[in-house]
Design a protein around this motif. Structure first.
Motif, PDB file in Angstrom:
ATOM      1  N   LEU A  66       7.507  -7.860  21.210  1.00  0.00           N
ATOM      2  CA  LEU A  66       8.772  -8.026  21.917  1.00  0.00           C
ATOM      3  C   LEU A  66       8.663  -9.106  22.989  1.00  0.00           C
ATOM      4  O   LEU A  66       9.610  -9.876  23.198  1.00  0.00           O
ATOM      5  CB  LEU A  66       9.189  -6.694  22.553  1.00  0.00           C
ATOM      6  N   GLN A  67       7.524  -9.164  23.667  1.00  0.00           N
ATOM      7  CA  GLN A  67       7.348 -10.181  24.699  1.00  0.00           C
ATOM      8  C   GLN A  67       7.331 -11.578  24.095  1.00  0.00           C
ATOM      9  O   GLN A  67       7.926 -12.512  24.655  1.00  0.00           O
ATOM     10  CB  GLN A  67       6.064  -9.932  25.478  1.00  0.00           C
ATOM     11  N   ARG A  68       6.654 -11.734  22.959  1.00  0.00           N
ATOM     12  CA  ARG A  68       6.649 -13.047  22.296  1.00  0.00           C
ATOM     13  C   ARG A  68       8.071 -13.464  21.921  1.00  0.00           C
ATOM     14  O   ARG A  68       8.448 -14.636  22.087  1.00  0.00           O
ATOM     15  CB  ARG A  68       5.762 -13.004  21.050  1.00  0.00           C
ATOM     16  N   ARG A  69       8.845 -12.533  21.439  1.00  0.00           N
ATOM     17  CA  ARG A  69      10.215 -12.860  21.053  1.00  0.00           C
ATOM     18  C   ARG A  69      11.062 -13.200  22.279  1.00  0.00           C
ATOM     19  O   ARG A  69      11.914 -14.103  22.234  1.00  0.00           O
ATOM     20  CB  ARG A  69      10.828 -11.699  20.274  1.00  0.00           C
ATOM     21  N   ALA A  70      10.832 -12.478  23.374  1.00  0.00           N
ATOM     22  CA  ALA A  70      11.589 -12.762  24.598  1.00  0.00           C
ATOM     23  C   ALA A  70      11.248 -14.148  25.133  1.00  0.00           C
ATOM     24  O   ALA A  70      12.132 -14.899  25.576  1.00  0.00           O
ATOM     25  CB  ALA A  70      11.285 -11.697  25.652  1.00  0.00           C
ATOM     26  N   GLU A  71       9.979 -14.523  25.098  1.00  0.00           N
ATOM     27  CA  GLU A  71       9.564 -15.816  25.617  1.00  0.00           C
ATOM     28  C   GLU A  71      10.019 -16.967  24.718  1.00  0.00           C
ATOM     29  O   GLU A  71      10.126 -18.102  25.172  1.00  0.00           O
ATOM     30  CB  GLU A  71       8.041 -15.837  25.780  1.00  0.00           C
ATOM     31  N   ALA A  72      10.286 -16.669  23.439  1.00  0.00           N
ATOM     32  CA  ALA A  72      10.684 -17.716  22.492  1.00  0.00           C
ATOM     33  C   ALA A  72      12.191 -17.931  22.433  1.00  0.00           C
ATOM     34  O   ALA A  72      12.663 -18.817  21.703  1.00  0.00           O
ATOM     35  CB  ALA A  72      10.159 -17.374  21.095  1.00  0.00           C
ATOM     36  N   ARG A  73      12.974 -17.169  23.169  1.00  0.00           N
ATOM     37  CA  ARG A  73      14.429 -17.311  23.102  1.00  0.00           C
ATOM     38  C   ARG A  73      14.880 -18.684  23.608  1.00  0.00           C
ATOM     39  O   ARG A  73      14.326 -19.229  24.550  1.00  0.00           O
ATOM     40  CB  ARG A  73      15.104 -16.239  23.956  1.00  0.00           C
ATOM     41  N   ASP A  74      15.922 -19.175  22.986  1.00  0.00           N
ATOM     42  CA  ASP A  74      16.530 -20.419  23.439  1.00  0.00           C
ATOM     43  C   ASP A  74      17.497 -20.087  24.579  1.00  0.00           C
ATOM     44  O   ASP A  74      18.481 -19.369  24.379  1.00  0.00           O
ATOM     45  CB  ASP A  74      17.287 -21.088  22.288  1.00  0.00           C
ATOM     46  N   PRO A  75      17.247 -20.590  25.773  1.00  0.00           N
ATOM     47  CA  PRO A  75      18.107 -20.229  26.908  1.00  0.00           C
ATOM     48  C   PRO A  75      19.394 -21.040  26.992  1.00  0.00           C
ATOM     49  O   PRO A  75      20.224 -20.775  27.859  1.00  0.00           O
ATOM     50  CB  PRO A  75      17.200 -20.531  28.113  1.00  0.00           C
ATOM     51  N   SER A 151      16.160 -15.611  31.902  1.00  0.00           N
ATOM     52  CA  SER A 151      16.147 -14.339  32.613  1.00  0.00           C
ATOM     53  C   SER A 151      14.885 -14.260  33.449  1.00  0.00           C
ATOM     54  O   SER A 151      13.924 -15.001  33.208  1.00  0.00           O
ATOM     55  CB  SER A 151      16.202 -13.172  31.622  1.00  0.00           C
ATOM     56  N   PRO A 152      14.840 -13.403  34.463  1.00  0.00           N
ATOM     57  CA  PRO A 152      13.617 -13.267  35.262  1.00  0.00           C
ATOM     58  C   PRO A 152      12.424 -12.925  34.375  1.00  0.00           C
ATOM     59  O   PRO A 152      12.551 -12.190  33.393  1.00  0.00           O
ATOM     60  CB  PRO A 152      13.949 -12.122  36.222  1.00  0.00           C
ATOM     61  N   ASP A 153      11.263 -13.437  34.743  1.00  0.00           N
ATOM     62  CA  ASP A 153      10.037 -13.201  33.976  1.00  0.00           C
ATOM     63  C   ASP A 153       9.463 -11.835  34.353  1.00  0.00           C
ATOM     64  O   ASP A 153       8.313 -11.712  34.760  1.00  0.00           O
ATOM     65  CB  ASP A 153       9.036 -14.321  34.267  1.00  0.00           C
ATOM     66  N   TRP A 154      10.284 -10.812  34.200  1.00  0.00           N
ATOM     67  CA  TRP A 154       9.903  -9.489  34.691  1.00  0.00           C
ATOM     68  C   TRP A 154       8.793  -8.847  33.884  1.00  0.00           C
ATOM     69  O   TRP A 154       8.074  -7.981  34.374  1.00  0.00           O
ATOM     70  CB  TRP A 154      11.130  -8.567  34.715  1.00  0.00           C
ATOM     71  N   TRP A 155       8.594  -9.250  32.626  1.00  0.00           N
ATOM     72  CA  TRP A 155       7.558  -8.612  31.815  1.00  0.00           C
ATOM     73  C   TRP A 155       6.158  -9.041  32.234  1.00  0.00           C
ATOM     74  O   TRP A 155       5.185  -8.423  31.840  1.00  0.00           O
ATOM     75  CB  TRP A 155       7.783  -8.916  30.335  1.00  0.00           C
ATOM     76  N   ASN A 156       6.051 -10.114  33.017  1.00  0.00           N
ATOM     77  CA  ASN A 156       4.750 -10.533  33.545  1.00  0.00           C
ATOM     78  C   ASN A 156       4.609 -10.215  35.028  1.00  0.00           C
ATOM     79  O   ASN A 156       3.624 -10.612  35.648  1.00  0.00           O
ATOM     80  CB  ASN A 156       4.542 -12.037  33.328  1.00  0.00           C
ATOM     81  N   GLY A 157       5.578  -9.537  35.580  1.00  0.00           N
ATOM     82  CA  GLY A 157       5.537  -9.227  37.003  1.00  0.00           C
ATOM     83  C   GLY A 157       6.088  -7.848  37.273  1.00  0.00           C
ATOM     84  O   GLY A 157       5.672  -6.859  36.674  1.00  0.00           O
ATOM     85  N   ASP A 158       7.063  -7.794  38.167  1.00  0.00           N
ATOM     86  CA  ASP A 158       7.666  -6.531  38.563  1.00  0.00           C
ATOM     87  C   ASP A 158       8.812  -6.196  37.612  1.00  0.00           C
ATOM     88  O   ASP A 158       9.792  -6.940  37.554  1.00  0.00           O
ATOM     89  CB  ASP A 158       8.184  -6.641  40.000  1.00  0.00           C
ATOM     90  N   PRO A 159       8.722  -5.074  36.867  1.00  0.00           N
ATOM     91  CA  PRO A 159       9.823  -4.722  35.961  1.00  0.00           C
ATOM     92  C   PRO A 159      11.163  -4.580  36.667  1.00  0.00           C
ATOM     93  O   PRO A 159      12.208  -4.769  36.058  1.00  0.00           O
ATOM     94  CB  PRO A 159       9.365  -3.389  35.350  1.00  0.00           C
ATOM     95  N   GLN A 160      11.138  -4.257  37.972  1.00  0.00           N
ATOM     96  CA  GLN A 160      12.386  -4.085  38.702  1.00  0.00           C
ATOM     97  C   GLN A 160      13.166  -5.384  38.802  1.00  0.00           C
ATOM     98  O   GLN A 160      14.378  -5.378  39.007  1.00  0.00           O
ATOM     99  CB  GLN A 160      12.084  -3.539  40.110  1.00  0.00           C
ATOM    100  N   ALA A 161      12.482  -6.518  38.617  1.00  0.00           N
ATOM    101  CA  ALA A 161      13.167  -7.815  38.668  1.00  0.00           C
ATOM    102  C   ALA A 161      14.159  -7.974  37.533  1.00  0.00           C
ATOM    103  O   ALA A 161      15.006  -8.873  37.568  1.00  0.00           O
ATOM    104  CB  ALA A 161      12.140  -8.946  38.635  1.00  0.00           C
ATOM    105  N   ALA A 162      14.066  -7.127  36.514  1.00  0.00           N
ATOM    106  CA  ALA A 162      14.991  -7.206  35.391  1.00  0.00           C
ATOM    107  C   ALA A 162      16.381  -6.692  35.746  1.00  0.00           C
ATOM    108  O   ALA A 162      17.336  -6.939  35.020  1.00  0.00           O
ATOM    109  CB  ALA A 162      14.446  -6.402  34.205  1.00  0.00           C
ATOM    110  N   VAL A 163      16.493  -5.967  36.850  1.00  0.00           N
ATOM    111  CA  VAL A 163      17.754  -5.313  37.202  1.00  0.00           C
ATOM    112  C   VAL A 163      18.361  -5.992  38.428  1.00  0.00           C
ATOM    113  O   VAL A 163      17.804  -5.900  39.524  1.00  0.00           O
ATOM    114  CB  VAL A 163      17.532  -3.818  37.484  1.00  0.00           C
TER     115      VAL A 163
END
Length: 424
Positions: A66-75, A151-163
């Motif tokens: 899932l992380q690989r797919r998130a990082e590969a998204r076209d923004p 989107s915030p790089d929350w999967w490599n840091g603080d998950p709370q940054a996703a919200v």
């Protein structure tokens, strides 16, 4: 003095609990059984550990995928009016939100009062409030004009940054709507439309990225931005402003997902569980008796089951309406009911029923399409055949005297899913 008799070793009889001697053969059998029980216990613990490790590794593998797919998204995404500028919206949105968080605390009473201002009060009294909020709104607009939105790089840091901060985001959009209203009242209808579309861009960027709570915050922001155009306001727009609004709403509609996306939610769950492996989902070891009293095994197994279920439900591509809501709702109900009835206690906690969340998304898209039909009618055109995300046909437009009644099949108490449009 005579020789003492030799003292040969005397074999003592082993007795049972009532004092009766235990025959040697039975004694050996008891010893073997006890040893077997100990070995079985040790072996069982080893099996539990192996099964727990296997489930945990499978959970981590899903997270890595899932992380690989998130990082590969076209923004990249289109702006809703005019030409985009090169850049990433994220930093500008974060600055706008940080400013709005403080402002919403300082201006709480004034903000609440601004929702009830009459047109005359907007023109005469709202200036100081608008001026204080201008830096936050300009930061939001700068982000909305960028050609990409990560989107915030929350999967490599603080998950709370996703919200994001819900209150700050809502007031950003509410104040943008107030700006649009002030511009419209001042006679600059194009500027009014531009403010609305920039706020809708910010809202749409929030919907498309992140876990479910972020998506639902974005849905609420889309509703605020589009509900601002009441019939009395639409009637004041000239042809160029109506054309700009029609085009921008069509772009927004094409960019919004029409089903909830679960991938980032799953990724957030993996990140949380990795950081709190012993806490699991808040259940004690006694609930994990079917998993050798291993909450680690139980939690990881529940996650894998949940991930397989929601990924099997399928995510709609952007711009696709997917299956009609009745069929979709039946599939969601069945899937989440199966998870709730699972023998794994963690499944019921990990997989709440998300039907209401997706229904809310579809209703907001239906409201957006009702507005799109209304704008086309105000342009003197025929009602477009836009699919109703809450039904199995198009958004309906029927004659009602001298007006058009535009409505969706959705039936939600407290939310109007119809609009009466005066014919031009």
């Amino acid at each position: 003095m005579g020789l003492a008799a030799p003292r040969w070793p005397v074999r003592r009889a082993v007795v049972d609990e009532v004092g009766m001697p235990i025959p040697p053969r039975r004694l050996r059998r008891l010893l073997f059984c006890s040893l077997g029980a100990v070995l079985a216990s040790v072996a069982g613990a080893g099996v539990v550990r192996l099964r727990a490790d296997a489930s945990w590794q499978r959970m981590l593998q899903i997270g890595e995928e899932l992380q690989r797919r998130a990082e590969a998204r076209d923004p990249h995404r289109a702006v809703l009016w005019g030409e985009a500028t090169a850049g990433d919206a994220l930093a500008h949105y974060e600055r706008a939100t940080a400013l709005a968080k403080q402002l919403s605390s300082d201006d709480h009473n004034g903000l609440v009062a601004s929702l009830r201002l009459t047109d005359a009060e907007v023109t005469a009294d709202a200036g100081p409030l608008r001026e204080r909020w201008r830096p936050a709104l300009e930061a939001m607009r700068t982000g909305a004009r960028c050609d990409r939105a990560t989107s915030p790089d929350w999967w490599n840091g603080d998950p709370q940054a996703a919200v994001p901060n819900l209150l700050a985001c809502r007031w950003i959009v509410n104040m943008a709507v107030l700006e649009a209203r002030a511009e419209r009242l001042a006679g600059d209808t194009r500027a009014a439309v531009q403010w609305t579309l920039d706020a809708a861009t910010f809202a749409g960027d929030t919907v498309r990225r992140g876990p479910l709570i972020r998506q639902m915050i974005g849905v609420a922001l889309v509703a605020i931005a589009t509900e601002a155009w009441k019939e009395s306001a639409l009637q004041e727009l000239d042809a160029p402003a109506l054309e700009m609004l029609a085009d921008g709403l069509a772009r927004l509609d094409a960019q919004l997902p029409h089903q909830l996306a679960y991938e980032d939610e799953l990724l957030l769950m993996v990140q949380y569980l990795r950081r709190a492996p012993e806490e699991g989902v808040g259940l004690g070891p006694l609930t994990a008796w079917q998993y050798g009293f291993s909450t680690r095994w139980m939690t990881a197994a529940a996650f894998v089951n949940f991930a397989d279920t929601v990924r099997g439900l399928g995510d709609a591509a952007h711009g696709s309406d997917g299956e009609d809501w009745r069929a979709r709702k039946q599939r969601l109900d069945a899937a989440f009911e199966a998870l709730a009835q699972s023998d794994n206690p963690a499944s019921a906690i990990m997989a709440p029923n998300l039907v209401a969340a997706e229904q809310n998304l579809r209703e907001v898209i239906a409201q957006l399409r009702i507005l799109r039909v209304a704008v086309e009618l105000h342009r003197g055109r025929a009602a477009p055949q836009l699919a109703d995300p809450c039904g199995d046909g198009p958004i309906a437009a029927t004659r009602d005297g001298e007006a058009w009644r535009v409505h969706s099949a959705a039936d939600r108490p407290g939310r109007s899913m119809q609009r009466l449009v005066a014919a031009r």
